[in-house]
Design an enzyme around this catalytic site. Structure first.
Site, PDB file in Angstrom:
ATOM      1  N   HIS A  58      70.712  78.507  36.758  1.00 45.32           N
ATOM      2  CA  HIS A  58      70.452  77.429  35.815  1.00 45.32           C
ATOM      3  C   HIS A  58      71.134  76.147  36.274  1.00 45.32           C
ATOM      4  CE1 HIS A  58      69.804  75.258  32.098  1.00 45.32           C
ATOM      5  NE2 HIS A  58      71.082  74.948  32.099  1.00 45.32           N
ATOM      6  N   SER A  59      72.357  76.279  36.735  1.00 43.46           N
ATOM      7  CA  SER A  59      73.122  75.143  37.257  1.00 43.46           C
ATOM      8  C   SER A  59      74.258  75.713  38.080  1.00 43.46           C
ATOM      9  CB  SER A  59      73.668  74.279  36.110  1.00 43.46           C
ATOM     10  OG  SER A  59      74.712  74.972  35.432  1.00 43.46           O
ATOM     11  N   SER A  76      72.299  65.317  28.173  1.00 43.02           N
ATOM     12  CA  SER A  76      72.483  66.764  28.103  1.00 43.02           C
ATOM     13  C   SER A  76      71.862  67.454  26.885  1.00 43.02           C
ATOM     14  CB  SER A  76      73.975  67.106  28.164  1.00 43.02           C
ATOM     15  OG  SER A  76      74.458  66.960  29.472  1.00 43.02           O
TER      16      SER A  76
END
Length: 406
Positions: free
Chosen positions: A298-299, A169
């Site tokens: 984005h997610s 991440s």
């Protein structure tokens, strides 16, 4: 002193530790930016037609069809897994919508021996290299067949077999690591390079600058690919930097660079193919800025309509779609048809639904896997943590059905 001698003294090159320089009597500051933007390399126009005079690598029918098939597969995989997350079947997902060409075309231009250090929007490289839909599903569901043993977030893929270093991440940490790996390839005289990816947001991290300087000084065979898609989550590029995008930063560090249309398969393939050859044959780093647009959120933790207009998203999804553009080109060459399109989509959908069903029904990794692979002999603190966890599960069996009985 005559004018000629004065000129010689003023403009002669003198050595400094930083290199030879000449002197001038005028005070000159370098301009903060050029008035003219660096042009963008493109081969296919929006109608899937070759632009006259284009310099590009020719693709065979076999490779072209495989590229297009992988782009469609990636597109469908994103749709199905995104829906699975929305149904609560997996905890997180992130799509590559709008950036399929960067994924698949760059993968096609590389050798299987080249080592990939991705950010998190590059599953297409794994897809191209043979990572199966079932393997993707196993990772997203974190079952016992997941190579990460269920200890990673969904979409944090990794595969030693495919030279694909596991995703993590933290932004841009993979960039200096890529340089170190590339330098090891150089020391071993390997006929391969390292390719590492980041988004425009990643270039705002210190690791990006450290990596570029590190690679230039060591002359490491590494290709940096920046997906400049306009948004670092909700932060627009205008709020990230004042320079002309990313490509100009290469020159500051002494790195050869190019800006390419990231929605053009032929341009991406040709640029990465050439960059790879330079990196290996000349033992040098290369920076590639691929201009694109992140069509999806984005997610699954993001709602991009909160910070950008819906009509902008729709425009890029419909009018500037890299999958549609490349389909027009393969159809124009007589390599694709509606029948093949239907067969492909039906086959991929069937594989996806079956893979999800299998992954969901496969048991989770054993509890001991949570504490393995770090130490040969577990230290007291890890043994104590495992004991506490087992006691918690024993007290609350309804919350941990996959780990009961102990």
């Amino acid at each position: 002193m005559n004018t000629k001698l004065k000129y010689i003294l003023l403009f002669q090159a003198l050595d400094f530790p930083g290199g030879k320089v000449t002197y001038i009597p005028e005070m000159r500051f370098l301009s903060e930016s050029s008035g003219k933007r660096i042009p963008c390399y493109r081969v296919l126009n929006e109608n899937g037609e070759i632009i006259t005079g284009s310099d590009y690598e020719q693709l065979s029918e076999e490779v072209s069809v495989k590229i297009y098939s992988n782009m469609v597969s990636l597109q469908m995989m994103d749709t199905v897994f995104y829906e699975a997350q929305r149904q609560g079947r997996i905890s997180f997902y992130l799509t590559s919508a709008g950036e399929e060409a960067i994924n698949i075309a760059s993968a096609a231009a590389l050798s299987a021996d080249d080592i990939i250090l991705p950010q998190y929007r590059e599953p297409g490289i794994l897809l191209w290299r043979g990572f199966t839909i079932q393997e993707f599903a196993n990772q997203c569901f974190g079952n016992k067949d997941d190579y990460g043993k269920g200890r990673q977030m969904p979409i944090h893929y990794g595969s030693k077999k495919h030279n694909f270093v596991t995703i993590s991440s933290p932004i841009a940490t993979q960039l200096p690591q890529a340089v170190g790996i590339a330098y090891s390839l150089k020391m071993d005289k390997k006929d391969a390079c390292v390719v590492t990816y980041t988004g425009d947001g990643g270039t705002s991290e210190g690791d990006f600058h450290a990596a570029l300087n590190f690679s230039a000084v060591t002359e490491a065979p590494v290709v940096f690919i920046c997906r400049n898609n306009g948004w670092a989550i909700s932060t627009h590029i205008s709020e990230q930097f004042r320079s002309d995008g990313i490509v100009v930063r290469g020159r500051a560090y002494g790195i050869r660079s190019i800006r390419v249309d990231g929605n053009d398969v032929l341009a991406v393939y040709s640029a990465i193919h050439a960059a790879r050859e330079m990196a290996i044959s000349e033992q040098r780093p290369v920076l590639v800025e691929a201009l694109s647009y992140r069509v999806g959120h984005h997610s699954t933790s993001d709602d991009s309509t909160k910070y950008r207009p819906v009509d902008e998203i729709v425009y890029w999804k419909m009018e500037r779609n890299p999958v549609n553009r490349f389909r027009k080109w393969v159809e124009r060459n007589g390599w694709w048809s509606e029948e093949k399109e239907s067969e492909l989509r039906n086959s991929v959908k069937k594989q996806l639904l079956q893979a999800i069903q299998v992954a969901e029904q496969t048991e989770k990794p054993p509890l001991e896997d949570l504490f393995s692979d770090v130490y040969d002999i577990r230290p007291p603190n890890l043994r104590e943590q495992e004991k506490q966890l087992r006691e918690t599960i024993y007290r609350h069996p309804q919350d941990y059905p996959s780990h009961v009985p102990l």
